[in-house]
Structures are given as structure tokens and as C-alpha cells.
Design a protein around this motif. Structure first.
Motif, PDB file in Angstrom:
ATOM      1  N   VAL A   1      28.687  34.567  39.306  1.00 56.79           N
ATOM      2  CA  VAL A   1      28.964  35.493  40.101  1.00 56.79           C
ATOM      3  C   VAL A   1      28.592  36.952  39.942  1.00 56.79           C
ATOM      4  O   VAL A   1      28.160  37.752  40.798  1.00 56.79           O
ATOM      5  CB  VAL A   1      30.647  35.528  40.406  1.00 56.79           C
ATOM      6  CG1 VAL A   1      30.826  36.460  41.496  1.00 56.79           C
ATOM      7  CG2 VAL A   1      30.893  33.931  40.899  1.00 56.79           C
TER       8      VAL A   1
ATOM      9  N   GLU B   1      31.055  30.138  35.353  1.00 54.77           N
ATOM     10  CA  GLU B   1      31.122  30.766  36.723  1.00 54.77           C
ATOM     11  C   GLU B   1      31.089  32.214  36.942  1.00 54.77           C
ATOM     12  O   GLU B   1      30.563  32.670  37.696  1.00 54.77           O
ATOM     13  CB  GLU B   1      32.517  30.071  37.353  1.00 54.77           C
ATOM     14  CG  GLU B   1      32.526  30.436  38.966  1.00 54.77           C
ATOM     15  CD  GLU B   1      33.964  29.969  39.600  1.00 54.77           C
ATOM     16  OE1 GLU B   1      34.444  30.606  40.323  1.00 54.77           O
ATOM     17  OE2 GLU B   1      34.234  28.587  39.105  1.00 54.77           O
ATOM     18  N   THR B   2      31.778  32.894  35.900  1.00 56.53           N
ATOM     19  CA  THR B   2      31.895  34.272  36.062  1.00 56.53           C
ATOM     20  C   THR B   2      30.391  34.974  35.856  1.00 56.53           C
ATOM     21  O   THR B   2      30.042  35.770  36.449  1.00 56.53           O
ATOM     22  CB  THR B   2      32.728  34.807  34.978  1.00 56.53           C
ATOM     23  OG1 THR B   2      34.130  34.186  35.211  1.00 56.53           O
ATOM     24  CG2 THR B   2      33.004  36.325  34.962  1.00 56.53           C
TER      25      THR B   2
ATOM     26  N   CYS C   1      38.384  36.395  33.297  1.00 58.17           N
ATOM     27  CA  CYS C   1      37.230  35.638  34.060  1.00 58.17           C
ATOM     28  C   CYS C   1      37.578  35.734  35.406  1.00 58.17           C
ATOM     29  O   CYS C   1      36.815  36.162  36.302  1.00 58.17           O
ATOM     30  CB  CYS C   1      37.020  34.253  33.908  1.00 58.17           C
ATOM     31  SG  CYS C   1      36.383  33.731  32.372  1.00 58.17           S
TER      32      CYS C   1
ATOM     33  N   GLU D   1      35.323  38.117  38.216  1.00 55.24           N
ATOM     34  CA  GLU D   1      34.771  37.594  39.585  1.00 55.24           C
ATOM     35  C   GLU D   1      35.211  38.204  40.654  1.00 55.24           C
ATOM     36  O   GLU D   1      34.513  38.374  41.337  1.00 55.24           O
ATOM     37  CB  GLU D   1      35.136  36.113  39.395  1.00 55.24           C
ATOM     38  CG  GLU D   1      34.556  35.070  38.620  1.00 55.24           C
ATOM     39  CD  GLU D   1      34.653  33.484  38.882  1.00 55.24           C
ATOM     40  OE1 GLU D   1      34.694  33.103  40.114  1.00 55.24           O
ATOM     41  OE2 GLU D   1      34.894  32.689  37.915  1.00 55.24           O
TER      42      GLU D   1
ATOM     43  N   CYS E   1      32.686  39.865  43.308  1.00 54.39           N
ATOM     44  CA  CYS E   1      32.815  39.402  44.793  1.00 54.39           C
ATOM     45  C   CYS E   1      32.787  40.379  45.630  1.00 54.39           C
ATOM     46  O   CYS E   1      32.118  40.606  46.578  1.00 54.39           O
ATOM     47  CB  CYS E   1      33.948  38.268  44.856  1.00 54.39           C
ATOM     48  SG  CYS E   1      33.910  37.862  46.891  1.00 54.39           S
TER      49      CYS E   1
END
Length: 369
Positions: A204, A200-201, A127, A131, A135
Motif C-alpha cells: 500500500v 500488505e503495508t 501497520c 496503511e 490510503c
């Protein structure tokens, strides 16, 4: 689509340089090998911890690669048509996979007890790497000088990891913590923590795919060079965004923690007068601990000590707690020495104080250590 992926794989700067990043990742792991060799949970955390440095490198190279191409906000391509991001995520996975292979090889060579890498740490590592790439991919689309996106990506990813590291005296329980520096066997990665990291991954990665596409479509609509989305297309976009938010909810739910305490079902012990008991995952240390405990028994026999006592690793109830470190058991030796000393000096009043008699106190503690 397969042909496009193959072309992107051949062109990808990150994929070509991923072996170098993987080499640095493994080198960082091996520089601290004495702290995790032979213990599966510690080795699992060792795969994760170098990402403090290698994840920003992944983000910076990804941003540099995207910035060098003409794939800024302009082209309103569908968000699912992003083979470059897919190849970059694979390159990040290669780095984590090399770390896993190194940890398994070292542990098997060290005679680790039966087991394997703990999956929670591996999922967290994947993860974090994904991410970082997402990003860098997103920031690489931002117009600006060539240096801007790589430098900003490196800084943001580094700060994201470092600012949420657990304190040295606290368990890694924060729901935003992603990199865990140590994996003692008394804790395990919570399912809620893994779900939060995955959510969260997803967010993103979704932003890296969707935001450039949405900005490109908005610019194209304003210039009159594209048609608005059909009602079905709008419904699909809304449903996709809603699904991503649902998957990401664990990252914001109060009470979500990254780790939970384990309850030991069995222990392994030295079977000596001062018994030292550890987790089954720490059985690789048993020969060294047994030798220490036997030497302590030999010293105790000089003073006629026959009583038994018990030292236990952190998380194991009963006995006197001690720290079971990696190679070199200074803490255990100190705990054994304390047991011997206070088996002889049974009255606390007999321990000289620094204030009353500093010379005697210095001699006492010198003999103690």
C-alpha cells in the motif's frame, strides 16, 4: 532532504492534529480499562482496537491535506522523493506510540506481572496506521471535489477494518484480520500474520508512492514534456516492484493465520479447596480470585464438603474451564457456585426441570445463582 522534511513537518496538517487523534485513541482505551488493566496481552490488544475509529480519521485527514495541495497526478516526481508521506507516517506512528505509553503506565500502576507489551500487537497497530495514511495519501491525489478524497478514504479504511474483524465466537485466525479486539493470554500473534501485515503495508505504501508518479510520467510523456526512462531506470522499477510483491506474498498464501494457540508452561493458582488456576499474565487477578475461592470454601464447610476440584482459565488443560474476565469475576463466581451445588446435588435427576416443576426449578436456579 533533511531541510525538506523539516519544512513538511512544519506544514503538515496531520502532524499538528496527531495529538488530538492520539488523545481520542487513549480515551477509547481508557473507556475499557477494566478489561485489560494489569494483563500485558490484553493491554497490547487495547492499543490496537481503537484503530477501528482513529485509523479512518488518520486516512481522512491525510487525504484532506494532500487534496488541498497541488500534488495531484500532474508532477512526475521520483517516487522516493515523497517527504510529505514520510511525515504523515510519522504522525500515525505518534498516535500508536501514545497508546503504547498509556497502556504501559496503566499496567505498571496496576501492578502487572513482569513483562511488557507483546510486540506482535504493536507491529499490527503500526501497520494499520501506516496503511490508513497511505490510503489517504493515494486517494488525495485523485482529481475531484475537496470532500471526495477524505470521505472516500474514511469509508474505505473503516470497511477494510470492520469487514475483516473476527467474529465474537471465533478466534481471530483470518489472514486478512488486522485489528484484534481482545488479547487473551491463550493466544499469540503468529509470525506469519505479522509478515502478512508488513507485506500488505509495503504494497500500500509502494502504491501511494509509485502510482501518482507513474500516472504523472505517463501524462507528461503524452504531452511531450519529459523523456522516457532509461534502461537502468526501467530495470530499477521492475526490481523494486518484484521485491514489494515478494514481501507481500504472506498476505495471499493459503493457511496464513493471524494467531496461534499457546501452550502453558506454568500457571498460578489460588491454593484453595476449589483451586482456581490462571495464566501467569493474569496474576494480577489472583487476590480477587483467592478471596472468591475462600468464600466458596466457607460455604462448602457448612455442607461438609471436603473434596477438591479445579477451575482453569481458557487454554489451560485440566479442570473445569471458566472465564477469567477483567475487574469483576461474575463468571468465576458462577463456576464456583456450580461446583458447590453439584457437590451437594450429586444426582442429576435431583435437578428439577422447568417442564415438570417450574416453581421448584425457579427456586433451585435462584438459589444456584
Amino acid at each position: 532532504m533533511g531541510d525538506v522534511l523539516r519544512i513538511e513537518a512544519r506544514r503538515s496538517l496531520l502532524l499538528r492534529l496527531s495529538p488530538l487523534i492520539a488523545l481520542a485513541h487513549v480515551a477509547i482505551m481508557l473507556s475499557q480499562v477494566s478489561s485489560w488493566r494489569g494483563v500485558w496481552p490484553q493491554a497490547s490488544a487495547a492499543v490496537l482496537s481503537p484503530l477501528i475509529f482513529t485509523a479512518p480519521a488518520l486516512a481522512g485527514l491525510t487525504a484532506l491535506e494532500v487534496s488541498r495541495r497541488s500534488t495531484r497526478w500532474a508532477a512526475p516526481r521520483p517516487p522516493w522523493a515523497a517527504p510529505l508521506l514520510g511525515v504523515q507516517v510519522v504522525a500515525a506512528g505518534v498516535v500508536v506510540a501514545c497508546g503504547c505509553v498509556a497502556a504501559v503506565v496503566v499496567n505498571l500502576a496496576a501492578g502487572a506481572p513482569q513483562g511488557l507489551l507483546w510486540p506482535g500487537y504493536v507491529v499490527l497497530a503500526l501497520c494499520v496506521a501506516a496503511e490508513a495514511v497511505a490510503c489517504g495519501h493515494l486517494l488525495g491525489r485523485v482529481p475531484g471535489p475537496l470532500w471526495f478524497a477524505p470521505v472516500t478514504s474514511v469509508m474505505l479504511v473503516f470497511l477494510r477494518i470492520v469487514l475483516t474483524l473476527p467474529g465474537s465466537d471465533l478466534p481471530p485466525a483470518g489472514r486478512l484480520t488486522r485489528v484484534i479486539l481482545s488479547g487473551p493470554p491463550e493466544i499469540s500473534i503468529a509470525v506469519s500474520g505479522v509478515l502478512g501485515a508488513l507485506g500488505e503495508t509495503v504494497l500500500v505504501l509502494g502504491a501511494a508512492l509509485a502510482v501518482p508518479w507513474l500516472v504523472g510520467r505517463l501524462a507528461a510523456r503524452r504531452s511531450g514534456s519529459t523523456y522516457p526512462l532509461s534502461p537502468a531506470g526501467r530495470r530499477g522499477a521492475v526490481l523494486t516492484a518484484a521485491a514489494a510483491l515478494v514481501l507481500a506474498l504472506p498476505t495471499v498464501l493459503p493457511g496464513t493465520v493471524m494467531t496461534t494457540d499457546r501452550v502453558p508452561t506454568t500457571t498460578v493458582c489460588t491454593q484453595t479447596r476449589i483451586d482456581v488456576c490462571v495464566w501467569p499474565e493474569q496474576a494480577v487477578y489472583l487476590p480477587e480470585l483467592t478471596a472468591l475461592a475462600q468464600r466458596a470454601d466457607a460455604v462448602g464447610q457448612v455442607y461438609g464438603l471436603t473434596g477438591t476440584s479445579r477451575l482453569t482459565a481458557s487454554g489451560i488443560p485440566g479442570g473445569i474451564r471458566t472465564v477469567i474476565a477483567g475487574e469483576g469475576s461474575w463468571f468465576v463466581a458462577s463456576s464456583l457456585a456450580g461446583e458447590l451445588v453439584f457437590s451437594v446435588v450429586t444426582d442429576p435427576a435431583c435437578v428439577p426441570s422447568d417442564e415438570a416443576d417450574p416453581v421448584a426449578a425457579e427456586r433451585f436456579w435462584g438459589a444456584y445463582f
